[in-house]
Design an enzyme around this catalytic site. Structure first.
Site, mmCIF file in Angstrom:
data_model
loop_
_atom_site.group_PDB
_atom_site.id
_atom_site.type_symbol
_atom_site.label_atom_id
_atom_site.label_comp_id
_atom_site.label_asym_id
_atom_site.label_seq_id
_atom_site.Cartn_x
_atom_site.Cartn_y
_atom_site.Cartn_z
ATOM 1 N N ASP A 31 0.702 -1.260 0.021
ATOM 2 C CA ASP A 31 -0.048 0.077 -0.035
ATOM 3 C C ASP A 31 0.830 1.073 0.110
ATOM 4 O O ASP A 31 0.755 2.367 0.738
ATOM 5 C CB ASP A 31 -0.807 0.115 1.270
ATOM 6 C CG ASP A 31 -1.674 -1.037 1.220
ATOM 7 O OD1 ASP A 31 -1.820 -1.991 0.539
ATOM 8 O OD2 ASP A 31 -1.893 -1.679 2.679
ATOM 9 N N GLU A 202 -10.612 -1.035 -4.690
ATOM 10 C CA GLU A 202 -10.112 -0.209 -3.527
ATOM 11 C C GLU A 202 -9.074 0.596 -4.037
ATOM 12 O O GLU A 202 -8.650 0.578 -5.321
ATOM 13 C CB GLU A 202 -9.683 -1.277 -2.375
ATOM 14 C CG GLU A 202 -8.635 -2.253 -3.011
ATOM 15 C CD GLU A 202 -8.322 -3.362 -1.830
ATOM 16 O OE1 GLU A 202 -8.998 -3.538 -0.967
ATOM 17 O OE2 GLU A 202 -7.137 -4.003 -2.177
#
Length: 322
Positions: A31, A202
């Site tokens: 991430d 996402e």
């Protein structure tokens, strides 16, 4: 802070193979939110080199040459977020940070999960420097529920009018939501209704180039080969979106690339920073640790993004522009 000119420091490497050489994968982590700060590439990930993810803190790492990374230390710990236990859930984890800056302050947005048995939440903390220490704002910024998973925050400041927008949303419902922020960057002023872009799961990221707004995001299951990066364009930071397709997908050896960020290097060229499963060696769901990588991002003359080619260690990163 002294200015550290990442591109100048890498000038010697630029003479090799026509560009700087990136040691992909860069380090263990996931991430990655990447920013250029004083000419140096900073990455704010979930985790980091040496297996440093304990799910209870965030760190930052910076590099001048995409070979050697400097650990910038601890930004904030879970036990410094006073409201985190207010939902009564038995455990909490921190992941997927996003960073923004305004008026000399730095803002760290982060996900608090899991989604069950209580809804996930997004928090924000403030610092005077990008490496912190960050001070939590005192309350959740956004709380999930009713088909919305409050994870993967990203704040974009529109260069046209200086308005700031929070993008968030994740796999439980795969729903994107957008809010306009207040000038202090720690509250939402109003929610902006947006359409859900095609293939959205996402990890939304917004950037602007040449008057075009690019909403890019991850699609698929995070630990599967279908995890990938897609994008849509618009004439404003809130749409309406025109879906453009996938730009980063699995290849023979590297699987599930995604949850990325896009940054512009000091020479004007663009980079995509993302995580991937490096030769997982077993069928999905993949297990182990994801790796952060950095590759070139190129645009066609009409402004569309060309497919990204993932590279391995010592592959040329900066090549002559098309």
């Amino acid at each position: 802070m002294k200015k550290r000119h990442w591109f100048a420091a890498a000038a010697m490497a630029l003479t090799l193979a026509g560009g700087a050489l990136a040691d992909n994968p860069q380090f263990q982590g996931a991430d990655p939110h990447a920013m250029m700060i004083d000419g140096e590439l900073w990455v704010f990930p979930t985790g980091g080199p040496g297996g440093s993810w304990a799910a209870d803190r965030f760190g930052a790492f910076s590099s001048r040459d995409l070979k050697t990374w400097r650990n910038r230390g601890e930004l904030i710990r879970r036990d410094q977020i006073r409201w985190i236990g207010d939902d009564g859930a038995p455990e909490h984890f921190l992941w997927a940070p996003g960073v923004a800056t305004r008026d000399g302050k730095w803002f760290l947005y982060y996900s608090v999960g899991p989604q069950n048995p209580t809804p996930s939440r997004i928090g924000v903390a403030v610092a005077d420097r990008p490496e912190g220490p960050y001070r939590d704002s005192g309350a959740p910024l956004v709380t999930g529920g009713q088909g919305f998973e409050a994870i993967d925050p990203m704040v974009f400041v529109d260069p046209k009018d200086n308005k700031a927008y929070l993008y968030a949303g994740g796999s439980a419902g795969s729903r994107l939501r957008v809010w306009e922020m207040t000038p202090d960057m720690i509250h939402v002023a109003r929610e902006v209704p947006v359409d859900n872009p095609p293939e959205f799961t996402e990890g939304a990221f917004m950037h602007e180039r040449g008057g075009i707004y690019y909403l890019s995001y991850s699609h698929g299951r995070f630990n599967g080969p279908d995890y990938s990066v897609h994008y849509a364009t618009a004439s404003s930071p809130t749409g309406p979106w025109k879906y453009r397709g996938a730009i980063l997908t699995s290849d023979k050896h590297r699987k599930g690339p995604g949850h990325h960020s896009i940054v512009q290097a000091p020479d004007g060229r663009w980079l995509i920073v993302y995580h991937r499963w490096e030769r997982p060696g077993s069928p999905p769901p993949f297990r182990g640790e994801r790796q952060v990588a950095v590759d070139r991002l190129d645009y066609a003359p009409d402004g569309t993004i060309r497919r990204v080619t993932m590279t391995d260690a010592r592959a040329p990163l900066l090549q002559p522009a098309h």
